[in-house]
Enzyme design. Structure first.
Site, PDB file in Angstrom:
ATOM      1  N   GLU A   1      39.056  19.658   8.193  1.00 23.53           N
ATOM      2  CA  GLU A   1      37.563  19.461   8.001  1.00 23.53           C
ATOM      3  C   GLU A   1      36.888  19.879   9.274  1.00 23.53           C
ATOM      4  O   GLU A   1      37.352  20.014  10.366  1.00 23.53           O
ATOM      5  CB  GLU A   1      37.466  18.238   7.670  1.00 23.53           C
ATOM      6  CG  GLU A   1      35.782  17.672   7.400  1.00 23.53           C
ATOM      7  CD  GLU A   1      35.607  16.512   6.892  1.00 23.53           C
ATOM      8  OE1 GLU A   1      36.611  15.559   6.793  1.00 23.53           O
ATOM      9  OE2 GLU A   1      34.255  16.043   6.379  1.00 23.53           O
TER      10      GLU A   1
ATOM     11  N   ASN B   1      33.155  15.927  -3.060  1.00 25.96           N
ATOM     12  CA  ASN B   1      34.090  15.300  -2.514  1.00 25.96           C
ATOM     13  C   ASN B   1      33.649  14.038  -2.514  1.00 25.96           C
ATOM     14  O   ASN B   1      32.227  13.751  -2.149  1.00 25.96           O
ATOM     15  CB  ASN B   1      34.229  15.766  -1.053  1.00 25.96           C
ATOM     16  CG  ASN B   1      35.038  14.786   0.065  1.00 25.96           C
ATOM     17  OD1 ASN B   1      36.132  14.681  -0.332  1.00 25.96           O
ATOM     18  ND2 ASN B   1      34.340  13.861   0.888  1.00 25.96           N
ATOM     19  N   GLU B   2      34.329  12.958  -2.682  1.00 29.12           N
ATOM     20  CA  GLU B   2      33.783  11.544  -2.777  1.00 29.12           C
ATOM     21  C   GLU B   2      32.225  11.363  -3.268  1.00 29.12           C
ATOM     22  O   GLU B   2      31.613  10.734  -2.447  1.00 29.12           O
ATOM     23  CB  GLU B   2      34.173  10.948  -1.197  1.00 29.12           C
ATOM     24  CG  GLU B   2      35.591  10.923  -0.794  1.00 29.12           C
ATOM     25  CD  GLU B   2      35.970  10.101   0.302  1.00 29.12           C
ATOM     26  OE1 GLU B   2      34.889   9.735   1.120  1.00 29.12           O
ATOM     27  OE2 GLU B   2      37.060   9.736   0.655  1.00 29.12           O
TER      28      GLU B   2
ATOM     29  N   GLU C   1      43.257  13.788   0.136  1.00 35.25           N
ATOM     30  CA  GLU C   1      43.161  13.326   1.314  1.00 35.25           C
ATOM     31  C   GLU C   1      44.050  12.149   1.356  1.00 35.25           C
ATOM     32  O   GLU C   1      43.910  11.040   0.595  1.00 35.25           O
ATOM     33  CB  GLU C   1      41.837  13.049   1.779  1.00 35.25           C
ATOM     34  CG  GLU C   1      41.011  13.937   2.031  1.00 35.25           C
ATOM     35  CD  GLU C   1      39.432  13.689   2.435  1.00 35.25           C
ATOM     36  OE1 GLU C   1      39.445  12.496   3.180  1.00 35.25           O
ATOM     37  OE2 GLU C   1      38.582  14.171   1.922  1.00 35.25           O
TER      38      GLU C   1
ATOM     39  N   GLN D   1      44.385  14.960   8.921  1.00 32.26           N
ATOM     40  CA  GLN D   1      44.005  16.294   8.768  1.00 32.26           C
ATOM     41  C   GLN D   1      44.798  17.290   9.866  1.00 32.26           C
ATOM     42  O   GLN D   1      44.945  16.629  10.853  1.00 32.26           O
ATOM     43  CB  GLN D   1      42.390  16.290   9.117  1.00 32.26           C
ATOM     44  CG  GLN D   1      41.698  15.574   8.311  1.00 32.26           C
ATOM     45  CD  GLN D   1      40.061  16.036   8.287  1.00 32.26           C
ATOM     46  OE1 GLN D   1      39.573  16.897   9.224  1.00 32.26           O
ATOM     47  NE2 GLN D   1      39.237  15.263   7.843  1.00 32.26           N
TER      48      GLN D   1
HETATM   49  O1  AHR Z   1      39.075  12.399   6.485  1.00 32.19           O
HETATM   50  C1  AHR Z   1      38.073  12.095   7.008  1.00 32.19           C
HETATM   51  C2  AHR Z   1      37.013  11.777   5.800  1.00 32.19           C
HETATM   52  O2  AHR Z   1      37.623  10.782   5.088  1.00 32.19           O
HETATM   53  C3  AHR Z   1      36.547  12.782   4.832  1.00 32.19           C
HETATM   54  O3  AHR Z   1      35.537  13.504   5.191  1.00 32.19           O
HETATM   55  C4  AHR Z   1      36.172  11.693   3.676  1.00 32.19           C
HETATM   56  O4  AHR Z   1      36.377  12.553   2.448  1.00 32.19           O
HETATM   57  C5  AHR Z   1      37.187  10.639   3.564  1.00 32.19           C
HETATM   58  O5  AHR Z   1      36.311   9.592   3.612  1.00 32.19           O
END
Ligand code: AHR
Length: 496
Positions: free
Chosen positions: A26, A172-173, A296, A343
């Site tokens: 990210e 996302n989320e 994730e 990540q």
């Molecule tokens: O991985 C960090 C953050 O965690 C991401 O941006 C989000 O999707 C998750 O809550």
């Protein structure tokens, strides 16, 4: 302590999707900028802006898929900001991670990075603050084979043939940073995006945002998958639903014995998350396969906060947890279609840490290196008799028995891949390994372990926790292996 591991290589199950061994990068802290992309700024060796040390490490892992550009970042990312001459790109605000975004790493840089790594790209489109038109244009820019203005723009930027990006997430989320939707409202938006993205590139696979259960007391999360899938069942526009899961017990390097053991028990609640999602998918899509993409996941320690770019110590304990969770994904190979560790570099449970022109690999890197042969192999029947301890996983009312030895087994050709975590803090476990209805030709292996579960690698000691070759022994033509406390072992058993 003693244990027995039995396996039957002739009794095969599902193929384990290689994409289970995927990663996530990210625009957050030093993951992309510094961690992957250094541009042409000079003293860090790079290939077209991608740092060479990280590139070599990722190539060695044969990373199957990389998710990008976020995360929460994705729902405020406008892809046109990141194409064309780098010096003309705008400086925008990275809202969630409180940084200025130079946009020098954009679509072409990401897709060329994936190509040199040898990984498939997985792009998350912006549903939160973007539009269906912006998303379908992005697909056109990447994939269109004809002579449209966007395909010409791609060629003018240096890339004539289409990239053919197969996997596209839509938001996302979206129950949180991706727009604070309800499940039903999200599903309606999703269908607008999906309709046009699929129409411009019919081969693509689409991923809908799923729930993140946490402690199972959040009513929005509990209703989310049901609401989304109830809407999506009437159209054929979804290939995967996503699931996020982060684990946390104590601080990164300092935790009690109880917190150490509880972390591994949380793998049971990961399984519960998958089972809850699976139940909704079976009910809503009885005639088609919709995969679960755990896009994730990983350990998130309290030290990792936005102010430090979500950086945290990466310990042996974290690596053992990664192996335990990957075992769960292998076991659920009929449903888990992809997973992406959060990540790749510097951020959260990363594979590598950089500082200017230096880099070291984390213990978690070695777990991925030792486990990657499961990807694409067939599950085989196995059974483990292991001593257990008791701990209460997140969201469970009661303590559960947790085996000290955690095992996964698969077969490719004549090779059985057996990976084993010994979670015990103090005890070695001697295991008889019975390979049934097969004759063993040879056994080789690698092991990762350390003196303390909170140990890390560092610039001073970059290989303190690193895999070493072992020479497994046979007794009566069957392997007998001692698994030291706090260890992860990968055995390759070649059959005649
Ligand atoms: O991985 C960090 C953050 O965690 C991401 O941006 C989000 O999707 C998750 O809550």
């Amino acid at each position: 302590m003693e244990a027995v591991i039995r396996c039957w290589p002739a009794v095969k199950g599902e193929t384990i999707p290689p994409e289970i061994y995927g990663h996530f990068s990210e625009h957050l802290g030093r993951c992309i900028y510094e961690g992957i992309w250094v541009g042409n700024s000079g003293n860090i060796p790079n290939q077209n802006g991608i740092r060479l040390d990280v590139l070599a490490a990722l190539k060695q892992l044969r990373v199957p898929v990389i998710r990008w550009p976020g995360g929460c970042f994705a729902d405020d990312y406008h892809w046109r900001d990141g194409i064309g001459p780098i010096e003309s790109r705008p400086q925008t605000v990275n809202l969630w991670w409180k940084q200025v975004e130079p946009n020098s790493f954009g679509t072409d840089e990401f897709l060329q990075f994936c190509e040199v790594v040898g990984a498939a790209p997985y792009i998350c489109a912006n549903l939160g603050s973007g539009s269906p038109r912006e998303a379908r244009d992005w697909v056109e820019f990447c994939n269109f084979t004809g002579d449209s203005t966007l395909a010409q723009l791609r060629a003018a930027n240096g890339r004539k043939p289409p990239y053919q990006v197969k996997r596209w997430g839509i938001g996302n989320e979206n129950w949180g940073c991706g727009g604070n939707f309800t499940g039903r409202d999200y599903a309606k938006e999703y269908m607008r995006f999906a309709t046009y993205m699929r129409a411009i590139s019919p081969e693509i696979e689409l991923l809908a945002c799923g729930a993140s259960f946490g402690d199972y007391r959040n009513s929005v999360q509990n209703a989310w998958n049901r609401e989304v899938c109830d809407e999506l069942r009437r159209v054929d526009l979804v290939n995967h639903i996503t699931l996020h899961r982060h684990f946390s017990r104590g601080q990164g390097e300092s935790f009690s014995d109880a917190e150490y053991y509880a972390l591994f028990a949380d793998a049971l609640s990961m399984e519960r998350d998958i089972a809850l999602t699976d139940a909704v998918l079976r009910d809503c899509f009885p005639d088609r396969t919709v995969g679960i993409a755990v896009d994730e996941w990983g350990v998130w320690h309290p030290e990792a906060v936005p102010e430090n770019g979500l950086e945290q110590p990466n310990t042996l304990r974290d690596a053992l947890m990664a192996a335990t969770v990957l075992h769960v994904f292998n076991q659920w190979a009929q449903r888990v279609s992809m997973a992406n560790l959060a990540q790749t570099v510097n951020v959260l449970q990363c594979l590598a840490v950089t500082d200017r022109n230096k880099m070291f690999l984390t213990p978690t890197y070695y777990v991925f290196d030792m486990m990657r042969l499961h990807g694409g192999a067939k599950q085989i029947l196995f059974q483990t008799e292991s001593p257990t301890y008791e701990a209460r996983p997140v969201g469970f009312d009661k303590k559960q028995p947790v085996p000290y030895l955690d095992v996964s087994a698969s077969l490719s050709g004549k090779k059985v891949h057996l990976t084993v975590v010994n979670k015990s803090l103090t005890e070695a476990i001697e295991a008889k390994i019975e390979v049934r209805e097969a004759v063993i030709a040879s056994v080789s292996g690698k092991m990762l372990h350390g003196e303390q579960p909170g140990e890390t690698n560092s610039f001073k000691s970059p290989s303190r926790i690193a895999s070493r070759r072992i020479r497994p022994t046979l007794s009566n033509e069957q392997p007998v292996q001692t698994f030291p406390p706090r260890s992860f072992t990968a055995l390759t058993i070649t059959l005649e």
